[in-house]
Structures are given as structure tokens and as C-alpha cells.
Design a protein around this motif. Structure first.
Motif, short mmCIF file in Angstrom:
data_model
loop_
_atom_site.label_atom_id
_atom_site.label_comp_id
_atom_site.label_asym_id
_atom_site.label_seq_id
_atom_site.Cartn_x
_atom_site.Cartn_y
_atom_site.Cartn_z
N GLU A 20 70.78 67.93 -3.17
CA GLU A 20 72.13 68.42 -2.90
C GLU A 20 72.23 69.08 -1.53
O GLU A 20 73.32 69.28 -1.02
CB GLU A 20 72.53 69.43 -3.98
CG GLU A 20 72.60 68.82 -5.36
CD GLU A 20 72.86 69.87 -6.42
OE1 GLU A 20 73.58 70.86 -6.14
OE2 GLU A 20 72.34 69.71 -7.54
N SER A 21 71.10 69.46 -0.97
CA SER A 21 71.06 70.06 0.35
C SER A 21 69.84 69.49 1.07
O SER A 21 69.03 68.80 0.45
CB SER A 21 70.98 71.59 0.24
OG SER A 21 69.82 71.99 -0.44
N ASP A 62 64.82 70.69 -2.35
CA ASP A 62 65.80 71.38 -1.52
C ASP A 62 65.96 72.84 -1.96
O ASP A 62 65.29 73.29 -2.87
CB ASP A 62 67.13 70.64 -1.52
CG ASP A 62 67.79 70.58 -2.89
OD1 ASP A 62 67.33 71.28 -3.82
OD2 ASP A 62 68.79 69.85 -3.04
N GLU A 63 66.88 73.54 -1.29
CA GLU A 63 67.13 74.95 -1.59
C GLU A 63 67.69 75.18 -2.98
O GLU A 63 67.59 76.27 -3.52
CB GLU A 63 68.12 75.54 -0.58
CG GLU A 63 67.52 75.79 0.76
CD GLU A 63 68.50 76.47 1.70
OE1 GLU A 63 69.68 76.66 1.34
OE2 GLU A 63 68.07 76.82 2.79
N LYS A 64 68.32 74.18 -3.55
CA LYS A 64 68.97 74.35 -4.85
C LYS A 64 68.04 74.01 -6.02
O LYS A 64 68.49 73.67 -7.10
CB LYS A 64 70.24 73.51 -4.89
CG LYS A 64 71.22 73.95 -3.83
CD LYS A 64 72.52 73.25 -3.92
CE LYS A 64 73.43 73.80 -2.82
NZ LYS A 64 74.74 73.24 -2.86
N SER A 65 66.74 74.07 -5.76
CA SER A 65 65.70 73.84 -6.77
C SER A 65 65.70 72.43 -7.35
O SER A 65 65.24 72.21 -8.45
CB SER A 65 65.78 74.87 -7.90
OG SER A 65 65.50 76.15 -7.39
N ASN A 66 66.24 71.47 -6.61
CA ASN A 66 66.06 70.06 -6.98
C ASN A 66 64.66 69.69 -6.54
O ASN A 66 64.34 69.76 -5.36
CB ASN A 66 67.10 69.17 -6.30
CG ASN A 66 68.49 69.46 -6.80
OD1 ASN A 66 68.74 69.46 -8.00
ND2 ASN A 66 69.41 69.73 -5.90
N CYS A 113 62.53 76.54 3.48
CA CYS A 113 63.84 76.87 2.92
C CYS A 113 64.30 78.24 3.41
O CYS A 113 63.57 78.96 4.07
CB CYS A 113 63.78 76.85 1.39
SG CYS A 113 63.42 75.21 0.73
N LYS A 139 63.03 83.16 -0.74
CA LYS A 139 63.59 83.04 -2.09
C LYS A 139 62.53 82.47 -3.01
O LYS A 139 61.78 81.56 -2.62
CB LYS A 139 64.81 82.12 -2.07
CG LYS A 139 66.00 82.72 -1.39
CD LYS A 139 67.19 81.82 -1.50
CE LYS A 139 68.39 82.45 -0.84
NZ LYS A 139 69.55 81.58 -0.88
N LYS A 167 60.95 80.26 -5.81
CA LYS A 167 61.21 78.95 -6.42
C LYS A 167 60.64 78.94 -7.82
O LYS A 167 59.53 79.38 -8.05
CB LYS A 167 60.53 77.85 -5.61
CG LYS A 167 61.23 77.58 -4.34
CD LYS A 167 60.99 76.15 -3.95
CE LYS A 167 61.61 75.84 -2.64
NZ LYS A 167 62.48 76.79 -2.08
#
Length: 188
Positions: free
Chosen positions: A113-114, A62-66, A166, A178, A180
Motif C-alpha cells: 500500500e506504500s 511497507d510501512e503499513k505492515s504488509n 521505514c 516504529k 513492526k
């Protein structure tokens, strides 16, 4: 009298120490990581020679680097599904990644998370393989499931190949993605 003063001091010191422990415990990070279940759906195209028996790995996040990596996705195979209808053809384990078939895989790992916004596949071996699309469904929370990622070409061998949908930022100079940063994961 001297003994009472020393005991009072000791009791006060113990109370202060206990309060400090309790207050400090509230600020400790709660690093309890839950595991979530995902259903991965991958279609193999109908092109001649599109199937493979080689090892396929999957990476999504996801966007939150998970970031989640599944090595040897072949071993997580659950069933084949009719590509024209959402009916299960069988629940008998069969060889995945056959031409003109849709395969489902069950994987468990870190919770997102997203919404899942990137997906990469990696083919290890000497076969050619031509996936049509891949999709990840988050079973605990459907809002985190991915859109379909389309491939429709033969995958290069031994490299991650896929799409990153993303967040993008539109600037006067074009679209800026962004960056990663993936954590190094030990080989299995």
C-alpha cells in the motif's frame, strides 16, 4: 379482513428485513486481496567464494505492515543480467547467486500500500554468500518499488538479515523506529 392485516404485516416485515440486508451489506468489509507481481534484483559480489547454491529466502514489506515472505527464492529465478549494462545476458535458466552476476526473480504476492521500505534475506545451508545489493520493483505501480538495499558482507546463516528504511521519528533521545509486528506464517 383479518387475513389482509396479517398479510400486510408479513409484507411489511419482509420489506424491513430486505432493507436491513441491503443496508447491512454496504458495511461489510471488502476483504478481497489482490495479488501483485514484483521483480526482485539481487547482485552477488565478486569476492572469492561469494556465490552459493543454498536456499535463499526473501522478506520485504511497507510501512503499513504488509509483509511478504518468499521461501526458496532460487526457484523463482528468471534470468541473469549484465551488472554493467541493463542488457539481459540470456533467458536460459541458470543457477542463481553466482559471483559477479546480477539475478532477477519474479514473485507474486500481497500488494503493498506504500513504498517498500524494508528487505531481509535469509541463507539456509552451509555455503557462504555475499550479496552486494537487492532491490524490489513493483510491476503494477512503480511508486511502490524499493530503493536499493546494500549488504556487501557475508550473510549469517538461518537468520533474517537486512535493512529497515521505514519511517523514523527523531526525538531528543535519538532516532526511534516504529515497531513492526509480523504475523506468524506457517512453514511451507
Amino acid at each position: 379482513m383479518e387475513i389482509i392485516r396479517s398479510r400486510r404485516g408479513l409484507i411489511v416485515a419482509c420489506c424491513v428485513f430486505l432493507l436491513a440486508l441491503i443496508a447491512g451489506g454496504e458495511n461489510l468489509p471488502q476483504n478481497i486481496k489482490r495479488n501483485c507481481s514484483y521483480t526482485v534484483t539481487i547482485q552477488t559480489t565478486c569476492t572469492k567464494g561469494a556465490d552459493t547454491s543454498d536456499h535463499v529466502s526473501l522478506r520485504f514489506g511497507d510501512e503499513k505492515s504488509n509483509d511478504m515472505i518468499v521461501h526458496h527464492l532460487n526457484s523463482k529465478h528468471v534470468r541473469q543480467v549484465d551488472p554493467l549494462q541493463p542488457l539481459v545476458l540470456d533467458d536460459i535458466p541458470r543457477k542463481p547467486f553466482q559471483a559477479c552476476l546480477v539475478d532477477e526473480f519474479q514473485v507474486t504476492g500481497q500488494c503493498m500500500e506504500s513504498p517498500i521500505c524494508y528487505l531481509y534475506l535469509k541463507l539456509s545451508g552451509s555455503d557462504d554468500w555475499r550479496p552486494g545489493f537487492a532491490q524490489v520493483e513493483a510491476l503494477e505501480e512503480s511508486g511502490l518499488s524499493s530503493k536499493s538495499f546494500y549488504f556487501r558482507r557475508y550473510l549469517p546463516r538461518n537468520v533474517w538479515h537486512g535493512s529497515d528504511l521505514c519511517s523514523k521519528e527523531i526525538t531528543p533521545f535519538g532516532i526511534r523506529h516504529k515497531r513492526k509486528v509480523f504475523k506468524k506464517t506457517p512453514a511451507p
